[in-house]
Design an enzyme around this catalytic site. Sequence first.
Site, PDB file in Angstrom:
ATOM      1  N   SER A   1       0.838  -1.199   0.000  1.00 30.07           N
ATOM      2  CA  SER A   1       0.000   0.000   0.000  1.00 30.07           C
ATOM      3  C   SER A   1       0.868   1.243   0.000  1.00 30.07           C
ATOM      4  O   SER A   1       1.968   1.246   0.570  1.00 30.07           O
ATOM      5  CB  SER A   1      -0.857  -0.026   1.265  1.00 30.07           C
TER       6      SER A   1
ATOM      7  N   TYR B   1      -2.187  -1.135  10.826  1.00 33.03           N
ATOM      8  CA  TYR B   1      -2.428  -1.713   9.501  1.00 33.03           C
ATOM      9  C   TYR B   1      -1.247  -1.404   8.579  1.00 33.03           C
ATOM     10  O   TYR B   1      -0.703  -2.290   7.916  1.00 33.03           O
ATOM     11  CB  TYR B   1      -3.746  -1.166   8.903  1.00 33.03           C
TER      12      TYR B   1
ATOM     13  N   LYS C   1       2.070  -3.733   6.639  1.00 37.24           N
ATOM     14  CA  LYS C   1       2.541  -3.703   5.246  1.00 37.24           C
ATOM     15  C   LYS C   1       4.050  -3.445   5.200  1.00 37.24           C
ATOM     16  O   LYS C   1       4.790  -4.111   4.467  1.00 37.24           O
ATOM     17  CB  LYS C   1       1.783  -2.644   4.439  1.00 37.24           C
TER      18      LYS C   1
END
Length: 339
Positions: A125, A150, A154
Amino acid sequence: MAILVTGGTGYIGSHTVVELIAAGYNVVIADNFYNSSPEVLNRLKTITGKDIPFFKCDVCNKDEVEMLFNTFNEIDAVIHFAAYKAVGESVEKPLDYYENNIGGALCILQAMKRHNVKNFVFSSSATVYGDPEIVPCDENAPANGATNPYGWTKVMQEQILRDMCVADKSMNVAILRYFNPIGAHPSGLIGEDPNGIPNNLLPYIAQAAIGKYPSVRIFGTDYPTPDGTGVRDYIHVVDLALGHVAAVKKLFTNCGLVTYNLGTGKGYSVLEVVKAFEKACGKTLEKNILPRRAGDIAVNYANPAKAKAELGWSARYGIEDMCAHSWNWQSKNPNGYKE
Ligand code: WQD
């Protein structure tokens, strides 16, 4: 030969399955419907005309994953989408996010190792860039700037993949850094179906446009941008799916580890997106001006030149089609995949 798509009934996964099949690949879907619906499988059959092999499985469950690889011994690449993805929820439940996202990826990678599968595409992302100093943002920008658990999952998974590729030169890994995926398949059969109140801009606008909410929320009008609202690089989910097909092709050239931005290279403000959506749905939407949302940045959009040069991929759809297809999906499926 087959491509395993974990999270293949999710929003980006389902669109990627369609484009892989259109490109001639055999696909196996693994999902546990944690954040998706079995109805997606019916819709995929309607779009592709194929019965796509499906295996119900939690990617964190070692035994289930082992059974998956034993059942489909023709898998020679994995596109790994299955993960939790709600930024706000990750702040509330960090341990669940680290356990599920990192644990799931490790479980899949260990199974690939046992079964000698060498090709892996990872859903990363633009969030790994945090608040980038320079836009458009290219792949050399520091990618360790997450602002929530979150995002950190990544950043950490990218590092795990880089370490793995140092240790095992026979692995091919494509890290794909998505900007802001929106839109839906032009058929209106598959699209984004978030649980509860949508966090992201587009599903919220789409649900306001069908009357679920009285207005669209504008989080902040005092950013240093032309109209004061946040600017992002919105990319049509079908273009994003085609980026995965291009990445799979690249893996089969024995490329080792590669990292690409998947974005359009163009930024739109919140107000510009709302305007484009109003045009698509033919309604004027009420706007509710609110303070900035915690953790948001002013501007991020991609420099997608590397993906164009090395994958021969670039986004084709513009903001009008993104909004038109999103409205087509939402108006045909006001409750998403629910009856
Ligand atoms: C876009 C813009 C908001 C909702 C997040 C994650 C990222 C990725 C995608 C994925 C911002 C504004 C939003 C609303 C608004 N996650 N906004 N009203 O924040 O760029 O990225 O989603 O799985 O990792 O960080 O996307 O769609 O939430 O917001 O004004 O109701 O719209 O402030 O400027 P974001 P977004």
